[in-house]
Design an enzyme around this catalytic site. Structure first.
Site, PDB file in Angstrom:
ATOM      1  N   HIS A   1     -16.309  -8.128   0.110  1.00 31.01           N
ATOM      2  CA  HIS A   1     -15.904  -9.856   0.379  1.00 31.01           C
ATOM      3  C   HIS A   1     -17.049 -10.501   0.639  1.00 31.01           C
ATOM      4  O   HIS A   1     -16.969 -11.815   1.039  1.00 31.01           O
ATOM      5  CB  HIS A   1     -14.865  -9.835   1.427  1.00 31.01           C
ATOM      6  CG  HIS A   1     -13.526  -9.386   0.878  1.00 31.01           C
ATOM      7  ND1 HIS A   1     -12.321  -9.695   1.491  1.00 31.01           N
ATOM      8  CD2 HIS A   1     -12.978  -8.492   0.179  1.00 31.01           C
ATOM      9  CE1 HIS A   1     -11.208  -9.266   1.025  1.00 31.01           C
ATOM     10  NE2 HIS A   1     -11.827  -8.255   0.315  1.00 31.01           N
TER      11      HIS A   1
ATOM     12  N   GLU B   1      -3.768  -7.451  -5.089  1.00 26.39           N
ATOM     13  CA  GLU B   1      -3.819  -6.487  -3.924  1.00 26.39           C
ATOM     14  C   GLU B   1      -3.960  -7.393  -2.766  1.00 26.39           C
ATOM     15  O   GLU B   1      -3.707  -7.139  -1.601  1.00 26.39           O
ATOM     16  CB  GLU B   1      -4.839  -5.238  -4.173  1.00 26.39           C
ATOM     17  CG  GLU B   1      -4.814  -4.271  -3.218  1.00 26.39           C
ATOM     18  CD  GLU B   1      -5.805  -4.790  -1.968  1.00 26.39           C
ATOM     19  OE1 GLU B   1      -5.117  -4.327  -0.826  1.00 26.39           O
ATOM     20  OE2 GLU B   1      -6.383  -5.704  -2.244  1.00 26.39           O
ATOM     21  N   GLU B   2      -5.034  -8.250  -2.888  1.00 24.16           N
ATOM     22  CA  GLU B   2      -5.637  -9.098  -1.786  1.00 24.16           C
ATOM     23  C   GLU B   2      -4.621  -9.809  -0.934  1.00 24.16           C
ATOM     24  O   GLU B   2      -4.622  -9.699   0.375  1.00 24.16           O
ATOM     25  CB  GLU B   2      -6.752 -10.039  -2.492  1.00 24.16           C
ATOM     26  CG  GLU B   2      -8.135  -9.449  -2.951  1.00 24.16           C
ATOM     27  CD  GLU B   2      -8.887  -8.651  -1.863  1.00 24.16           C
ATOM     28  OE1 GLU B   2      -8.485  -9.045  -0.780  1.00 24.16           O
ATOM     29  OE2 GLU B   2      -9.675  -7.958  -2.303  1.00 24.16           O
TER      30      GLU B   2
ATOM     31  N   ASP C   1      -6.939  -7.615  -9.251  1.00 24.16           N
ATOM     32  CA  ASP C   1      -7.487  -9.204  -8.782  1.00 24.16           C
ATOM     33  C   ASP C   1      -8.651  -9.337  -7.967  1.00 24.16           C
ATOM     34  O   ASP C   1      -9.102  -8.306  -7.312  1.00 24.16           O
ATOM     35  CB  ASP C   1      -6.262  -9.585  -7.795  1.00 24.16           C
ATOM     36  CG  ASP C   1      -5.994  -8.923  -6.488  1.00 24.16           C
ATOM     37  OD1 ASP C   1      -6.262  -7.625  -6.633  1.00 24.16           O
ATOM     38  OD2 ASP C   1      -5.742  -9.551  -5.416  1.00 24.16           O
TER      39      ASP C   1
HETATM   40 ZN    ZN Z   1     -10.533  -6.970  -0.563  1.00 25.54          ZN
HETATM   41 ZN    ZN Z   2     -10.213  -4.089  -2.456  1.00 27.56          ZN
END
Ligand code: ZN
Ligand code: ZN
Length: 385
Positions: free
Chosen positions: A357, A131-132, A74
């Site tokens: 990020h 995952e996030e 993701d």
């Molecule tokens: Zn991340």
């Molecule tokens: Zn990551």
């Protein structure tokens, strides 16, 4: 096989993912793209495990052993600012955590192993969604990963732009933190700001609670353990000249072990309950476990270190690295089966580090092949003929 060719192919895959990012449980095109490539390589692909997740197997020889290698799929919900020919075409979607690179890395490993055909057992590639938000690993396990689709041990990596390029960092035990979320609702009694005697002021109570929560790390957690308790939001239903009736405090906590995680939750509720009781207010306390700590198993960490040393040389492996309080969904897998998680450094010398990020983040493509070779070496070691 020709490594230069493979490098080019991995860059092509990575840029495809980068240009077409999809966020948690939306990874339909990503998942299809991966499934097609793996089928062409000769893998048996099973889709729909954990919604958009998939696994892909290559079985050789007679051994019953099954080794898992994992990549996350993701992106995060962010508009990309960096101008490249492979800039994200999806609004508010960007591979700013480098999962585009993780997928290309694991596909590279898949290619190496399918060409070499030099192991005895099953390689089970795990392409994990979401995952996030910390939801994908649980969904995959719920759908039979590790039970119906047995795995003996599992390995994963995360790129780290602040660590030295091409080096692998890991450690036995806790390497990444847990993340829990909390919501504390304090129900008092509002009044005119000029008549506090008519109120049960939830804001004064909240102030007491916020300060008291800081004593948990200072006075309840052992000095040799670590934890973080952060209040991050404070909301009232008051106006400037009225004492509110209700206050909400939100925040998150981090730690490196299950025991500390339990202690944080217990002490937080005790403090909230008793402070509210002392002032005559009611409370609600919600505490949710979002991410497990990532705790590496000893035997598998030794394997990962050996594999990294074989591929990168001893000087490029940090075998007892500093842990980080960032959380990783992979931690949940390690509560079910043994395995090891490593960091792969991506910092170019003399180049400014752009953090994960960040809307300018760009995966260091020079480390793709190193990650792919590292995973392949784990298989050569663990499924030795
Ligand atoms: Zn991340
Ligand atoms: Zn990551």
């Amino acid at each position: 096989m020709d490594r230069e060719e493979l490098k080019k192919e991995m860059i092509k895959w990575r840029r495809h993912f980068h240009k077409n990012p999809e966020s948690a449980f939306e990874e339909v095109n990503t998942s299809n793209y991966i499934a097609n490539l793996l089928q062409e390589m000769g893998y048996k692909v099973t889709t729909g495990i954990g919604k958009t997740g998939l696994i892909a197997d290559l079985k050789l020889g007679t051994s019953e052993k099954i080794i898992g290698l994992r990549a996350d799929m993701d992106c995060i919900e962010l508009d990309e600012k960096l101008e490249t020919e492979y800039k994200s075409v999806n609004k508010n979607r960007m591979h700013a955590c480098g999962h585009d690179g993780h997928m290309a890395t694991l596909l590279g490993t898949a290619k190496i192993l399918s060409k070499e055909k030099n192991f005895d057992g099953t390689v089970r590639l795990v392409f994990q969604p979401a995952e996030e938000p910390g939801k994908g690993a649980k969904e995959m396990v719920k759908d039979g990963l590790f039970t119906k689709y047995h795995v003996d041990e599992i390995y994963g990596l995360h790129n780290m732009p602040g660590l030295e390029e091409g080096k692998i960092y890991t450690k036995v035990g806790s390497i990444m933190g847990s993340e829990d979320d909390f919501v504390i609702k304090i129900h008092g009694k509002g009044s005119h700001a000029s008549a506090p005697n008519m109120s049960i002021d939830p804001l004064v109570i909240a102030a007491n609670i916020i300060l008291a929560l800081q004593t948990i790390v200072a006075r309840n957690v052992s000095p040799t353990d670590t934890a973080v308790v952060s209040c991050t939001e404070l909301h009232t239903d008051g106006i400037r000249n009225a004492i509110p009736s209700n206050v909400i405090i939100k925040g998150d906590t981090r730690s490196f072990s299950k025991d500390v995680q339990i202690l944080l939750e217990k002490r937080m509720e005790e403090l909230v309950k008793n402070i509210c009781l002392a002032y005559g207010a009611d409370y609600e306390f919600e505490y949710t476990h979002e991410f497990s700590p990532t705790v590496n198993h000893k035997e598998q960490t030794e394997v990962a270190i050996k594999a990294a040393e074989n591929i990168l040389g001893k000087e490029n492996v940090v075998a007892n690295c500093q842990p980080t309080m960032i959380s990783e969904d992979f931690g949940y897998f390690l509560t079910k089966i043994p395995g090891c998680f490593v960091f792969l450094g991506g910092a170019k010398k003399d180049k400014e580090v752009i953090a994960l990020h960040n809307s300018m983040y760009n995966y260091n493509e020079d480390i793709l092949i190193k990650g792919a070779e590292f995973f392949a070496e784990i298989i050569r070691i663990r499924l030795k003929k």
